[in-house]
Design a protein around this motif. Sequence first.
Motif, short mmCIF file in Angstrom:
data_model
loop_
_atom_site.label_atom_id
_atom_site.label_comp_id
_atom_site.label_asym_id
_atom_site.label_seq_id
_atom_site.Cartn_x
_atom_site.Cartn_y
_atom_site.Cartn_z
N ILE A 106 13.98 13.09 13.00
CA ILE A 106 14.29 13.99 11.74
C ILE A 106 12.99 14.05 10.95
O ILE A 106 12.68 12.82 10.60
CB ILE A 106 15.45 13.39 11.07
CG1 ILE A 106 16.66 13.26 11.81
CG2 ILE A 106 15.95 14.01 9.62
CD1 ILE A 106 17.42 14.71 12.42
N GLN A 107 12.83 15.32 10.42
CA GLN A 107 11.47 15.13 9.67
C GLN A 107 12.01 15.80 8.25
O GLN A 107 12.16 16.82 7.81
CB GLN A 107 10.66 16.42 10.17
CG GLN A 107 9.19 16.43 9.61
CD GLN A 107 8.34 17.41 10.27
OE1 GLN A 107 8.64 17.94 11.19
NE2 GLN A 107 6.87 17.59 9.76
N PRO A 108 11.77 14.75 7.35
CA PRO A 108 12.34 14.95 5.78
C PRO A 108 11.28 15.93 5.13
O PRO A 108 11.94 16.80 4.26
CB PRO A 108 11.91 13.72 5.36
CG PRO A 108 12.15 12.61 6.22
CD PRO A 108 11.61 13.22 7.70
N SER A 109 10.45 16.23 5.46
CA SER A 109 9.37 17.21 4.68
C SER A 109 9.98 18.58 4.95
O SER A 109 9.85 19.31 3.94
CB SER A 109 8.13 17.22 5.38
OG SER A 109 8.04 17.46 6.64
N GLU A 110 10.76 18.95 5.99
CA GLU A 110 11.40 20.35 6.29
C GLU A 110 12.54 20.41 5.07
O GLU A 110 12.72 21.52 4.70
CB GLU A 110 12.07 20.26 7.55
CG GLU A 110 10.81 20.25 8.64
CD GLU A 110 10.04 21.46 8.79
OE1 GLU A 110 10.54 22.39 8.12
OE2 GLU A 110 8.94 21.33 9.29
N PHE A 111 13.26 19.44 4.78
CA PHE A 111 14.37 19.61 3.58
C PHE A 111 13.63 19.34 2.20
O PHE A 111 14.42 19.97 1.50
CB PHE A 111 15.28 18.52 4.13
CG PHE A 111 15.95 18.47 5.21
CD1 PHE A 111 16.65 19.63 5.56
CD2 PHE A 111 15.61 17.79 6.37
CE1 PHE A 111 17.42 19.81 6.90
CE2 PHE A 111 15.98 17.66 7.59
CZ PHE A 111 16.93 18.68 7.74
N THR A 112 12.22 18.80 2.27
CA THR A 112 11.91 18.72 0.95
C THR A 112 11.73 20.11 0.52
O THR A 112 11.70 20.32 -0.64
CB THR A 112 10.57 17.82 0.96
OG1 THR A 112 10.99 16.61 1.50
CG2 THR A 112 9.80 17.67 -0.38
N LYS A 113 11.23 20.98 1.31
CA LYS A 113 10.78 22.53 0.87
C LYS A 113 11.98 22.94 0.11
O LYS A 113 11.91 23.68 -0.78
CB LYS A 113 10.44 23.15 2.09
CG LYS A 113 9.35 22.66 3.04
CD LYS A 113 9.17 23.45 4.08
CE LYS A 113 8.18 22.82 5.21
NZ LYS A 113 8.21 23.34 6.68
N ILE A 114 13.05 22.65 0.54
CA ILE A 114 14.28 23.27 0.10
C ILE A 114 14.66 22.70 -1.17
O ILE A 114 14.76 23.30 -2.38
CB ILE A 114 15.70 23.14 0.98
CG1 ILE A 114 15.30 23.60 2.40
CG2 ILE A 114 16.80 23.82 0.20
CD1 ILE A 114 16.38 23.43 3.30
N SER A 115 14.65 21.44 -1.33
CA SER A 115 14.69 20.82 -2.59
C SER A 115 13.42 21.18 -3.69
O SER A 115 14.23 20.95 -4.86
CB SER A 115 14.64 19.19 -2.49
OG SER A 115 13.36 18.61 -2.06
#
Length: 375
Positions: A106-115
């Motif tokens: 799981i790569q958190p940076s991908e979801f950071t873009k949405i946040s």
Amino acid sequence: MHKKRKIDLTIVIPVILFAIISISTIYSAMTYLSPDVGNLALKQAIWYLGGFILIVILFKLKNDYLYRNAWFFYIICNILLLSLLLFAPEINNSKCWFVIPYVGNIQPSEFTKISLMLVLSVMISNFRETTNHPTIKEEAIFILKTLIVIFIPSILTFLEPDTGSVMIYFIIYFFMMFTSGIRLRWFIILGLIILGGLSFVLGCYFLNEDLFVSIFGTDLYYRFDRILDWQNGSGLQLENALASIGSAGVFGHGYNNTPIYFPESGTDFIFAVYASNFGLFGSIILISIIIFFDTRLINMATKKIAPKDKFVLAGIIGMLLFQQVQNIGMTLGLLPITGITLPFISYGGSSLLSYLILVGIILNISNEKERSYNV
């Protein structure tokens, strides 16, 4: 009385086509992959299924729920980014992923873009609502606040290191701020600052390598070397990708026939696999679907929609355009190799889920727009 909510097929159909192209091309890319990685095509299909479930959930929740909890999502993402640096295992000399047994990386940076999109949308919308004619001082304070918001995850992500995601953070920021209505002078000032910073960095790199390494470290030095590989047309990935595409002709070598090996065939260089299989004709079809999808989003953003939705759409459009141009451009040797994947097509659970979450947001925006015209 509100009309029943509808699924926008002009959004859904391209995404379904992306899914078919992605899964089939990843299957073809598995020709040269080690059996240890497992069936990536099947895994991608499962990620797509999970993403479609997320779309349904978001369609029920609506975007207001996301905006109300934007800061919560932002804080969680930053905690995850910090946790990566402290606890995550090192994979390929990077700490970009949490390894979850039986699930995957799981790569958190991908979801950071949405946040970031959600938080910036809320900040910009609140600023415009509370200041009808902002002074230069008020705009400066606002810009400083938004820069703090963008710099925190950027620093954490850069330390992983994941330069590609940091670039995307700032692309999202630029597109969203450009639509915020702030004075043009701020973009000129920002451009001059970036130009000055790049001049200093490049000057150190070319004129005094020891000074460059002492200031920026060896990691950034090797990242610059990758760019030089692109300029020289060298490197196994680029040379073999170009040979694979160039030899494909009009109709390609045929499905599941990728005669030339190159690394990262299922992720960074997925377009080379697709072009090798289906040639110029198939490439035109894929690019046409991408252009149709992007044009649909741009048309949606120009309509009368809620400010928060407009700003989020600006971030989504900016991110997708940048990644699509960068990925296909680097595959063709026109742009530096940065490790940025092709949205909806490249293999990757975290990135695919993040794109499909954005599709859920887009479908909600489409419904709000339609409802505003049909009440």
